[in-house]
Design a protein around this motif. Structure first.
Motif, short mmCIF file in Angstrom:
data_model
loop_
_atom_site.label_atom_id
_atom_site.label_comp_id
_atom_site.label_asym_id
_atom_site.label_seq_id
_atom_site.Cartn_x
_atom_site.Cartn_y
_atom_site.Cartn_z
N ASN A 209 0.87 -1.00 -0.01
CA ASN A 209 0.10 -0.11 -0.17
C ASN A 209 0.79 1.31 0.14
OD1 ASN A 209 -2.27 -1.59 0.28
ND2 ASN A 209 -1.76 -1.76 2.49
N SER A 244 0.55 -7.87 4.34
CA SER A 244 0.70 -6.36 3.65
C SER A 244 1.56 -5.35 4.43
CB SER A 244 -0.84 -5.53 3.82
OG SER A 244 -1.13 -5.39 5.05
N THR A 246 2.65 -1.26 4.45
CA THR A 246 2.04 0.10 4.17
C THR A 246 3.15 1.40 4.05
OG1 THR A 246 -0.28 -0.36 4.60
CG2 THR A 246 0.14 1.92 4.45
#
Length: 331
Positions: A209, A244, A246
């Motif tokens: 992200n 994930s 970010t």
């Protein structure tokens, strides 16, 4: 001053005791010969006044010597010179011993400095020489597109990263460290680092992200990129497949790198930036050296930035780099 005065009286107690003893002896003898007391009291008072004057002068000289020695005590050993004039042979002997020790210390320090320079030159040369076979291996791997070659490319990238850590460690305290501070786009620092880990993101199926940060910061681009690479490397290493990472910005100019990895134990969190500290995760991963985050903190200090970490077990870690801390002139 009071403490010095008490020490001074303690050092002079022998002379003061002799003076009092002589006065008592004269009083006893005058009493035995039935001489009037005034005949001994008056000279005793005169001697007392003269003694106090001499005592004050000696106290002043002693305090002056004390102050000079305190100044010498604050200096490095190789600068210790101009000792107070010795008042006895014993003091002269002690000063000679101190000067001999200082000379020996300078000689040993020169030897250590030379050995350190030799070691720095050797490892710097080694780090530069090892880059040649690394570049050759990378070119050979680029000619083959297979799962095996991609894994080897990742291993080769880690080797390159370890070599850069060696060079960084060697240069960290060097007086010739090439810091160049200027206004740079934060995206120009972060994007090349992210591209380095593209293969690992794909292999581990990690979601990235990241949106344009759109800010400029006053920093050294090369050294800040090293910090971002170390932090992102840890995030990729300790984030399981399907997680994930970010990369975003908090105001004012705080770069945040968040992951959904295994997190850091609460007892380890205060010490993760200490040199050589690996913590629970590092002990599980035998390859961990405990140097990467230590270098990040040292570099951030040198750049005028700050770096912090927040984490919870099983919920991930966020590293914040405070880029608004620098108050330096643009080159």
């Amino acid at each position: 001053m009071i403490q010095f005065f008490l020490h001074y009286l303690k050092a002079r107690r022998g002379a003061l005791g002799v003076f009092v003893l002589f006065v008592v002896v004269f009083l006893v003898i005058f009493e035995l010969y039935h001489i009037p007391a005034q005949a001994v009291v008056y000279p005793a008072l005169v001697c007392l006044v003269l003694g106090l004057v001499l005592l004050c002068l000696d106290l002043r000289r002693a305090y002056s010597r004390h102050c000079k020695l305190q100044l010498l005590d604050q200096m490095p050993a190789y600068l210790m010179q101009n000792f107070p004039e010795p008042r006895s042979q014993e003091e002269a002997d002690y000063q000679q011993i101190i000067q001999t020790l200082c000379t020996e210390q300078r000689r040993l320090q020169d030897q250590l400095n030379q050995k350190y320079r030799d070691m720095m030159e050797y490892y710097t040369l080694w780090a530069h020489q090892i880059k040649t076979p690394i570049a050759s291996m990378r070119l050979n791997l680029q000619n083959e597109d297979s799962a095996q070659s991609r894994l080897l490319s990742e291993d080769l990238q880690r080797i390159e990263q370890y070599v850069e850590m060696v060079l960084c460690y060697l240069r960290l305290d060097s007086s010739s460290t090439d810091y160049v501070f200027r206004q740079v786009s934060l995206d120009d620092v972060v994007k090349p680092v992210v591209r380095k880990f593209a293969g690992q993101f794909i292999r581990k199926k990690l979601r990235l992200n990241y949106e344009e940060l759109g800010v400029t910061v006053l920093t050294d681009e090369k050294w800040l990129a090293f910090v971002v690479e170390q932090v992102l490397s840890n995030a990729v290493k300790y984030t399981p497949s399907g997680g994930s990472i970010t990369i975003d910005l908090e105001q004012p100019k705080i770069l945040c790198i968040r992951d959904t990895g295994i997190g850091i134990a609460p007892e380890d969190l205060p010490r993760i930036f200490d040199q050589g500290y690996t913590g629970y995760n590092g002990r599980s991963d035998k390859r961990a050296s405990g140097i990467g985050l230590y270098l990040c903190r040292r570099i951030c200090q040198n750049l005028g930035h700050a770096i912090t970490a927040n984490s919870n077990l099983e919920s991930g870690t966020v590293i914040r780099i405070y880029l608004d801390q620098a108050r330096l002139e643009v080159e």
